[in-house]
Design a protein around this motif. Structure first.
Motif, PDB file in Angstrom:
ATOM      1  N   THR A  22       0.787  -1.375  -0.101  1.00 21.90           N
ATOM      2  CA  THR A  22      -0.207  -0.030   0.021  1.00 21.90           C
ATOM      3  C   THR A  22       0.886   1.306  -0.106  1.00 21.90           C
ATOM      4  O   THR A  22       0.306   2.144  -0.617  1.00 21.90           O
ATOM      5  N   LEU A  23       1.988   1.144   0.607  1.00 18.18           N
ATOM      6  CA  LEU A  23       2.939   2.229   0.519  1.00 18.18           C
ATOM      7  C   LEU A  23       3.394   2.766  -0.937  1.00 18.18           C
ATOM      8  O   LEU A  23       3.504   3.738  -1.318  1.00 18.18           O
ATOM      9  N   GLU A  25       1.589   2.121  -3.439  1.00 18.86           N
ATOM     10  CA  GLU A  25       0.676   2.753  -3.993  1.00 18.86           C
ATOM     11  C   GLU A  25       0.312   4.110  -3.617  1.00 18.86           C
ATOM     12  O   GLU A  25       0.396   5.118  -4.546  1.00 18.86           O
ATOM     13  N   GLU A  26       0.793   4.341  -2.312  1.00 22.14           N
ATOM     14  CA  GLU A  26       0.593   5.784  -1.887  1.00 22.14           C
ATOM     15  C   GLU A  26       1.813   6.795  -2.610  1.00 22.14           C
ATOM     16  O   GLU A  26       1.481   7.799  -2.894  1.00 22.14           O
ATOM     17  N   SER A  30       1.147   9.796  -5.536  1.00 22.28           N
ATOM     18  CA  SER A  30       1.403  11.198  -5.076  1.00 22.28           C
ATOM     19  C   SER A  30       2.657  11.849  -5.423  1.00 22.28           C
ATOM     20  O   SER A  30       2.908  13.032  -5.276  1.00 22.28           O
ATOM     21  N   CYS A 129       9.768   8.791   4.064  1.00 30.28           N
ATOM     22  CA  CYS A 129       9.205   7.535   3.960  1.00 30.28           C
ATOM     23  C   CYS A 129       9.859   6.793   4.977  1.00 30.28           C
ATOM     24  O   CYS A 129      11.268   6.301   4.963  1.00 30.28           O
ATOM     25  N   TYR A 146       5.043   9.088   4.255  1.00 28.34           N
ATOM     26  CA  TYR A 146       4.683   7.924   4.204  1.00 28.34           C
ATOM     27  C   TYR A 146       5.121   7.059   5.457  1.00 28.34           C
ATOM     28  O   TYR A 146       6.531   7.203   5.477  1.00 28.34           O
TER      29      TYR A 146
END
Ligand code: XMP
Length: 183
Positions: A22-23, A25-26, A30, A129, A146
């Motif tokens: 999911t990170l 995708e984040e 962005s 991140c 992130y």
């Protein structure tokens, strides 16, 4: 090394894999892809950064990748507060959109030092991140863009994190307990 035990698993391999997905995708959703540079803070970020970038191809992200070795800890478990560059980056950061990757955000000294440094070197933007956020210990005001998981104020190892440069290879993240006695 103090007597210690590695016992409680805080985040399993499967939980980490899911969160990393999911990170990715984040980040992909962005970030400016054109001039993206991923910079891992060594040594703790090497596994995390590798896992992140292996998911980039399917999002058509092809960043430059670099590393910096920073030190704020000795062989103990407390931050010294001052950060030194042990090995520097090689990439030209002028106009780049940088994502700095670290294993854990603790006092915040390391990540804010890296962010300031890359901005001074001409990066257009610097995002951060981290796999873990140990918020209780923050002394510098910084929030990662992130974050994998929040973590309590305990010393953790695995997935790149170490105690005295050991246990980085663990596929999960576990708490270190110090002392001789068995539970
Ligand atoms: P600061 O305090 O600058 O620290 O935010 C970031 C660096 O400290 C290390 N660190 C840890 N390493 N288990 C570790 O293995 C921990 O619980 C821990 N807390 C902080 C880490 O190297 C990070 O880059």
């Amino acid at each position: 090394m103090r007597p210690h035990h590695i016992r409680d698993i805080l985040f399993t391999r499967e939980q980490i894999e899911q969160r990393v997905k999911t990170l990715i995708e984040e980040i992909a959703g962005s970030c400016e892809a054109e001039n993206l540079v991923m910079i891992g803070i060594l040594r703790g970020s090497f596994i995390f950064l590798a896992d992140l970038v292996r998911g980039f191809e399917q999002h058509d992200l092809h960043p430059r990748i670099d590393f910096i070795t920073l030190a704020s800890y000795g062989s103990g478990t407390e931050s010294s507060g001052s950060v030194r560059i042990l090995h520097d980056t090689n990439e030209n950061l002028a106009g780049a959109d940088v994502v700095v990757v670290d294993d854990i955000l603790d006092s915040g000294c390391t990540l804010s030092f890296a962010k300031d440094l890359f901005l001074k070197r001409g990066a257009r933007s610097v995002r951060t991140c981290v796999m873990l956020d140990k918020q209780a210990k923050r002394t510098v005001e910084i929030k990662a863009d992130y974050t994998g998981f929040p973590v309590e104020d305990v010393f953790v190892v695995g997935y790149g994190l170490d105690y005295d440069n050991r246990y980085r290879e663990l596929p999960h993240i576990a708490e270190v307990t110090f002392g001789e006695q068995d539970r």
